[in-house]
Design an enzyme around this catalytic site. Structure first.
Site, PDB file in Angstrom:
ATOM      1  N   LEU A  51      41.115  46.716  12.296  1.00  0.00           N
ATOM      2  CA  LEU A  51      42.336  45.645  11.660  1.00  0.00           C
ATOM      3  C   LEU A  51      42.298  45.063  10.080  1.00  0.00           C
ATOM      4  CD1 LEU A  51      44.482  43.773  14.293  1.00  0.00           C
ATOM      5  CD2 LEU A  51      45.381  45.934  13.427  1.00  0.00           C
ATOM      6  N   ASP A  52      42.616  44.944   9.346  1.00  0.00           N
ATOM      7  CA  ASP A  52      42.773  44.306   7.688  1.00  0.00           C
ATOM      8  C   ASP A  52      42.400  42.761   8.283  1.00  0.00           C
ATOM      9  OD1 ASP A  52      43.092  46.228   6.174  1.00  0.00           O
ATOM     10  OD2 ASP A  52      44.613  45.940   5.804  1.00  0.00           O
ATOM     11  N   ARG A  53      41.643  41.817   7.242  1.00  0.00           N
ATOM     12  CA  ARG A  53      41.393  40.710   7.407  1.00  0.00           C
ATOM     13  C   ARG A  53      42.187  40.158   7.833  1.00  0.00           C
ATOM     14  NH1 ARG A  53      36.377  37.390   4.408  1.00  0.00           N
ATOM     15  NH2 ARG A  53      36.065  35.722   5.374  1.00  0.00           N
TER      16      ARG A  53
END
Length: 326
Positions: free
Chosen positions: A141-143
């Site tokens: 998942l993106d940050r």
């Protein structure tokens, strides 16, 4: 100032699938001279699935990359912090057994350590559970994205879950709030994506027709369904059929519905206004409104179909509550 990495092993995720091993290393070690990274490959210190490879080898989903110690030039102001009990993060566990672990990832935490990041989710969990012999991310998942994150506690579980991803047997849904009045109850977006690195070293993604000349197009398929709308804001359920880097963000921005709070592909003026203005007297929006709210998999051991769910994080729910009062 220099820091030296330890020997690590990294499992290739969807965003690394079909990427050359040299480009894979360049992205992770941007301050290391390329000729040094090529030397590590030629000498056999970089290995894939325990075997020597050449620089043109294309990684496949699930490959295990052995990365030897590398000297990294860092800014004097940056100090890589050791993971100790004092800075352990307490994750919410959504599901756990001997084969898999599912956590509720908070926004603002990277899934793994990297450039200017001391440690991410995977390093935290390994440090907190030293008795576990195996732990790898099944996907990423993106940050700034919160929500359901799946990890494998056994190698055979990782292999099986990656097979399900390749064959389209994993169902992933996100909740996303966008700028604009969404018209269609359901809309498919099939636009190929390209990854590239800017002159400043920032990783970016673009629709293939607008991409950087040196990048390689990847097919991408997203399905968006309208959940609710408020004037010029729309809450969507986003289902991704492919797991490309920044897929939802780029698809929505391209068709004219940027995600609120997206600092790479969003509407920067709108983001600035939302970060300052109180909405309905409840909350500001100071981060990207993208939440991984459900994931359906077939359990890699029992064969049972399971649905993993994460409620909307409190900051995003407060923002929605404020819209409801308008």
């Amino acid at each position: 100032m220099q820091s030296i990495t330890l020997i690590t092993k990294e499992c290739v995720q969807e965003d690394g699938n079909d990427q050359r091993i040299d480009n894979f290393l360049f992205k992770r070690f941007r301050t290391v001279p390329k000729n040094h990274l090529y030397q590590l490959i030629r000498s056999g210190q970089v290995r894939v699935n325990g075997k020597r490879i050449n620089a043109s080898y294309r990684l496949q989903l699930g490959d295990m990359v052995r990365i030897p110690p590398v000297k990294i030039e860092t800014k004097d102001a940056f100090n890589r912090t050791a993971i100790t009990r004092a800075n352990f993060f307490s994750f919410t566990t959504l599901y756990e057994d001997d084969a898999v672990l599912v956590i509720d990832k908070p926004s603002g935490m990277a899934v793994h350590g990297g450039s200017n990041i001391s440690f991410g989710v995977i390093e935290q969990l390994r440090a907190q559970n030293p008795s576990w012999k195996f732990l790898e991310l099944v996907h990423r998942l993106d940050r700034e994205t919160s929500g359901v994150l799946l990890l494998a506690k056994k190698r055979n579980a990782l292999v099986e879950l990656h097979r399900q991803i390749r064959e389209g047997l994993v169902e992933k849904h996100y909740l996303v709030l966008v700028k604009g009045k969404w018209q269609n109850a359901k809309q498919h977006v099939k636009l190929a994506l390209d990854k590239y690195v800017t002159a400043s070293g920032e990783r970016r993604v673009a629709i293939a027709s607008n991409a950087h000349p040196s990048s390689k197009p990847m097919s991408a398929h997203s399905i968006f369904k309208l959940d609710k709308s408020w004037g010029d804001f729309s809450l969507l359920d986003a289902e991704i059929k492919t797991g490309r880097t920044h897929q939802i963000r780029v698809h929505l921005a391209y068709i004219g519905f940027p995600i609120l709070g997206d600092d790479k592909y969003g509407n920067f003026e709108v983001n600035k206004q939302l970060a300052k203005a109180e909405i309905g007297g409840r909350s500001k929006l100071t981060r990207m409104f993208l939440h991984a709210h459900s994931l359906q998999i077939t359990h890699p051991v029992s064969g049972q179909r399971i649905n993993l769910h994460s409620p909307l994080s409190s900051d995003l729910q407060k923002f929605i509550d404020g819209l409801d009062k308008l």
